[in-house]
Enzyme design. Structure first.
Site, short mmCIF file in Angstrom:
data_model
loop_
_atom_site.label_atom_id
_atom_site.label_comp_id
_atom_site.label_asym_id
_atom_site.label_seq_id
_atom_site.Cartn_x
_atom_site.Cartn_y
_atom_site.Cartn_z
N ASP A 1 86.42 22.05 91.90
CA ASP A 1 85.96 22.71 93.12
C ASP A 1 85.12 21.48 93.80
OD1 ASP A 1 83.93 22.57 91.15
OD2 ASP A 1 83.22 24.71 91.34
N SER A 2 85.10 20.30 93.07
CA SER A 2 84.49 19.04 93.96
C SER A 2 85.45 19.06 95.20
CB SER A 2 84.56 17.97 93.16
OG SER A 2 85.79 17.73 92.39
N ASP B 1 89.55 24.75 88.40
CA ASP B 1 88.27 25.33 88.42
C ASP B 1 88.32 26.73 88.90
OD1 ASP B 1 86.10 23.74 87.36
OD2 ASP B 1 85.78 22.69 89.08
N LYS C 1 88.43 25.73 83.91
CA LYS C 1 87.20 25.50 83.56
C LYS C 1 86.19 26.37 84.62
CE LYS C 1 85.39 21.67 85.43
NZ LYS C 1 84.22 22.17 86.06
N GLU D 1 82.00 27.28 84.96
CA GLU D 1 80.86 26.73 84.58
C GLU D 1 79.80 27.76 83.92
OE1 GLU D 1 78.50 25.09 88.00
OE2 GLU D 1 80.45 23.99 88.51
N GLU E 1 78.06 17.59 82.02
CA GLU E 1 77.74 16.92 83.04
C GLU E 1 76.47 16.42 83.24
OE1 GLU E 1 79.34 18.48 86.85
OE2 GLU E 1 78.29 16.82 87.99
#
Ligand code: KIV
Length: 282
Positions: free
Chosen positions: A50-51, A89, A119, A121, A188
């Site tokens: 999602d970057s 993501d 992925k 978070e 991270e």
């Protein structure tokens, strides 16, 4: 006739088998087909992260990325990547209210893109959701440490694990998501001793970004390492190219040529055979 050599896709099981290997996992983000095609030859894992919000869409953070955005780019990457394992993501606001919401989003992303895994978070607070998804055949990599989807709440991008209580909490996160069935951990922005301790404590591979060489693999945002994003380069990024500079020079040369009417020339023009023959002959 010799069969063309096949490069089967790297599977989640292949990634897991690299735990503790002398050969670290090589991972990068990918959002588009042309870039994924180049990266695919070199990487074990590609992440449609999602970057993308910042790297491609000019957003301030990852919070504005939607399932529609991530699915469209996930499909593009899946079309181009033939050997790397592709993870996607799960966007902010589409899984946090509970395991059922998470399953709805996750199964949609998996189903529409055909990617290899997702992925998410979160650490201990997300363990119930990770368990729910993995029990329903959705491979999950859990993202712990600095969590970009929490930056607004946390007041910025701060390195994690400096204080002993935070280090302990990160270890609890890692063990909780492992117990819930996560196949891997993305760590991270975390100090080296904590990333090392987690990597040694878990039996699943850890992939670090700003989390030292102690992890089982490394990932960077491709646009950062290629020097395409120039506003801010985090300490953990090594720039392997200056593509912003290269693009700038190329575009300046194109603009000069167009303005001087030296592009397009005969060689780049249709229906001007006589002129082309004359220029070929000279
Ligand atoms: O979205 C992303 O690119 C990420 C990075 C931290 C790898 O999650």
């Amino acid at each position: 006739m010799t069969e063309p050599q096949k490069h089967p896709r790297t599977t989640i099981a292949d990634l897991r088998a690299r735990k503790g290997s002398a050969q670290p996992l090589v991972c990068l983000t990918a959002y588009t087909a042309p870039m994924a095609k180049i990266l695919d030859a070199h990487c074990d894992m590609l992440l449609v992260g999602d970057s993308i919000g910042m790297a491609l869409y000019g957003m301030e953070n990852t919070l504005g990325v939607t399932p529609e955005i991530i699915i469209a780019h996930g499909k593009a990457v899946m079309r181009a990547a033939k050997r790397a394992c592709v993870l996607i993501d799960v966007p902010y606001g589409t899984y946090e209210s509970g395991p059922e919401q998470a399953y709805e989003t996750a199964s949609r992303i998996m189903g529409e893109t055909g990617c290899d895994g997702l992925k998410i978070e979160g650490g201990a607070e997300m363990a119930e959701t990770v368990l729910y998804l993995t029990a329903r055949n959705i491979p999950v990599m859990a993202h712990i440490g600095l969590k970009p989807q929490s930056v607004v709440k946390d007041g910025g991008y701060k390195v994690r694990g400096k204080a002993p209580e935070e280090a302990e909490s990160l270890m609890r996160d890692a063990l909780a998501v492992q117990a819930a069935g996560a196949f891997g951990l993305l760590i991270e922005g975390t100090v080296e001793p904590v990333a090392r301790a987690i990597t040694q404590a878990v039996s699943i591979p850890t992939v670090g970004i700003g989390a030292s060489a102690a992890c089982d693999g490394q990932i960077l945002v491709t646009e950062d390492m290629l020097g395409l994003i120039t506003e801010h380069t985090p300490k953990f990024v090594r720039q392997y190219a200056d593509l912003a500079g290269t693009v700038d020079e190329a575009v300046a040369a194109y603009a000069r040529d167009v303005r001087a009417r030296v592009f397009p020339d005969v060689a780049h023009t249709y229906g001007n055979g006589a002129a082309k023959k004359a220029s070929d002959a000279s």
